[in-house]
Enzyme design. Sequence first.
Site, PDB file in Angstrom:
ATOM      1  N   GLY A  14       0.780  -1.233   0.000  1.00  0.00           N
ATOM      2  CA  GLY A  14       0.000   0.000   0.000  1.00  0.00           C
ATOM      3  C   GLY A  14       0.809   1.281   0.000  1.00  0.00           C
ATOM      4  O   GLY A  14       0.316   2.335   0.431  1.00  0.00           O
ATOM      5  N   ASN A  16       1.529   3.013  -2.536  1.00  0.00           N
ATOM      6  CA  ASN A  16       0.845   3.934  -3.460  1.00  0.00           C
ATOM      7  C   ASN A  16      -0.488   4.399  -2.877  1.00  0.00           C
ATOM      8  O   ASN A  16      -0.887   5.549  -3.080  1.00  0.00           O
ATOM      9  CB  ASN A  16       0.662   3.269  -4.824  1.00  0.00           C
ATOM     10  CG  ASN A  16       1.992   3.181  -5.555  1.00  0.00           C
ATOM     11  OD1 ASN A  16       2.499   4.151  -6.084  1.00  0.00           O
ATOM     12  ND2 ASN A  16       2.581   1.994  -5.542  1.00  0.00           N
ATOM     13  N   MET A  82      -4.265  -7.507  -6.860  1.00  0.00           N
ATOM     14  CA  MET A  82      -3.762  -8.707  -7.533  1.00  0.00           C
ATOM     15  C   MET A  82      -4.863  -9.640  -8.029  1.00  0.00           C
ATOM     16  O   MET A  82      -4.644 -10.831  -8.208  1.00  0.00           O
ATOM     17  CB  MET A  82      -2.819  -9.474  -6.589  1.00  0.00           C
ATOM     18  CG  MET A  82      -1.649  -8.662  -6.079  1.00  0.00           C
ATOM     19  SD  MET A  82      -0.716  -7.911  -7.430  1.00  0.00           S
ATOM     20  CE  MET A  82       0.220  -9.304  -7.979  1.00  0.00           C
ATOM     21  N   ILE A  84      -7.987 -10.464 -10.921  1.00  0.00           N
ATOM     22  CA  ILE A  84      -8.483 -10.119 -12.259  1.00  0.00           C
ATOM     23  C   ILE A  84      -9.919  -9.598 -12.104  1.00  0.00           C
ATOM     24  O   ILE A  84     -10.744 -10.216 -11.442  1.00  0.00           O
ATOM     25  CB  ILE A  84      -8.471 -11.360 -13.170  1.00  0.00           C
ATOM     26  CG1 ILE A  84      -7.040 -11.909 -13.309  1.00  0.00           C
ATOM     27  CG2 ILE A  84      -9.069 -11.051 -14.549  1.00  0.00           C
ATOM     28  CD1 ILE A  84      -6.070 -10.960 -14.002  1.00  0.00           C
ATOM     29  N   ASN A  99      -5.531   1.848 -13.347  1.00  0.00           N
ATOM     30  CA  ASN A  99      -4.564   0.917 -12.770  1.00  0.00           C
ATOM     31  C   ASN A  99      -3.155   1.485 -12.904  1.00  0.00           C
ATOM     32  O   ASN A  99      -2.838   2.201 -13.859  1.00  0.00           O
ATOM     33  CB  ASN A  99      -4.646  -0.444 -13.487  1.00  0.00           C
ATOM     34  CG  ASN A  99      -3.706  -1.473 -12.866  1.00  0.00           C
ATOM     35  OD1 ASN A  99      -3.693  -1.654 -11.655  1.00  0.00           O
ATOM     36  ND2 ASN A  99      -2.907  -2.113 -13.693  1.00  0.00           N
ATOM     37  N   HIS A 101       0.773   0.387 -13.234  1.00  0.00           N
ATOM     38  CA  HIS A 101       1.549  -0.786 -13.626  1.00  0.00           C
ATOM     39  C   HIS A 101       3.031  -0.400 -13.771  1.00  0.00           C
ATOM     40  O   HIS A 101       3.334   0.612 -14.423  1.00  0.00           O
ATOM     41  CB  HIS A 101       1.011  -1.349 -14.952  1.00  0.00           C
ATOM     42  CG  HIS A 101       1.715  -2.582 -15.390  1.00  0.00           C
ATOM     43  ND1 HIS A 101       1.494  -3.826 -14.803  1.00  0.00           N
ATOM     44  CD2 HIS A 101       2.646  -2.786 -16.343  1.00  0.00           C
ATOM     45  CE1 HIS A 101       2.271  -4.718 -15.392  1.00  0.00           C
ATOM     46  NE2 HIS A 101       2.979  -4.117 -16.321  1.00  0.00           N
TER      47      HIS A 101
HETATM   48  C1  GRF Z   1       3.239  -1.440  -7.491  1.00  0.00           C
HETATM   49  O1  GRF Z   1       4.500  -1.745  -8.038  1.00  0.00           O
HETATM   50  C2  GRF Z   1       2.216  -1.408  -8.585  1.00  0.00           C
HETATM   51  O2  GRF Z   1       2.701  -0.856  -9.787  1.00  0.00           O
HETATM   52  C3  GRF Z   1       1.940  -2.868  -8.766  1.00  0.00           C
HETATM   53  O3  GRF Z   1       1.899  -3.384  -7.439  1.00  0.00           O
HETATM   54  C4  GRF Z   1       2.756  -2.595  -6.631  1.00  0.00           C
HETATM   55  C5  GRF Z   1       1.973  -2.098  -5.453  1.00  0.00           C
HETATM   56  O4  GRF Z   1       2.851  -1.520  -4.557  1.00  0.00           O
HETATM   57  N1  GRF Z   1       0.724  -3.083  -9.464  1.00  0.00           N
HETATM   58  P1  GRF Z   1       2.235  -0.886  -3.204  1.00  0.00           P
HETATM   59  O5  GRF Z   1       1.409  -1.984  -2.543  1.00  0.00           O
HETATM   60  O6  GRF Z   1       1.402   0.283  -3.606  1.00  0.00           O
HETATM   61  O7  GRF Z   1       3.437  -0.488  -2.383  1.00  0.00           O
END
Ligand code: GRF
Length: 180
Positions: A14, A16, A82, A84, A99, A101
């Site tokens: 988390g 982000n 994670m 779909i 999303n 990525h």
């Molecule tokens: C990030 O690298 C994002 O791009 C990918 O999963 C990771 C999530 O990181 N989809 P966090 O849980 O936000 O630290």
Amino acid sequence: MLKKPVAIFISGFGSNLNVFLERKDLFESLFVVSSNHKAYGLKRAKRYLVPFAVLDPKIDWDQLDERLHQHKIDTLFCAGFMKIIPASFIEKWQGRLFNLHPSLLPKYKGLKAIERAFEAQDDIGVTIHHVSAEVDSGAPVLQKVAVSKENLPGLTLEEVRRQVQSLEHQLVAQWIDLFK
Ligand code: GRF
């Protein structure tokens, strides 16, 4: 004017999500959805007193959709989610589902994107894109190089991962600035 309510979908650390939480007061409301009851991101949500939902292993997407509407959620942002997402759910949220990525899409879709680009000694970066039925294939909204192929030699995978993560946080903050 406060930004419209956003739900952030997570499954893990988390970091982000934290970019949203730190800017919580910019939004009418935030809501966190986790596919994993052990996600550290849930601790972050609790710390910021942001409501959350933990999904059952077998996700009831209709029930989730209902819950999001109860919270008057306007837009969804997947940050390390994670699971779909079924096409029927995506259709309902078309245009309001994003999303994050860790690659320069359309290259390196799917899992282990950083590792694969690193293996190939290719440009490495981050994309924020619309979610479409095909995984990691929706229209890009923001995209930036974290490490160009020329600058890869001499960098370890760990160092590259750190630069990617730092760029992700910058791009999420930029997305929030764009978001009304
Ligand atoms: C990030 O690298 C994002 O791009 C990918 O999963 C990771 C999530 O990181 N989809 P966090 O849980 O936000 O630290």
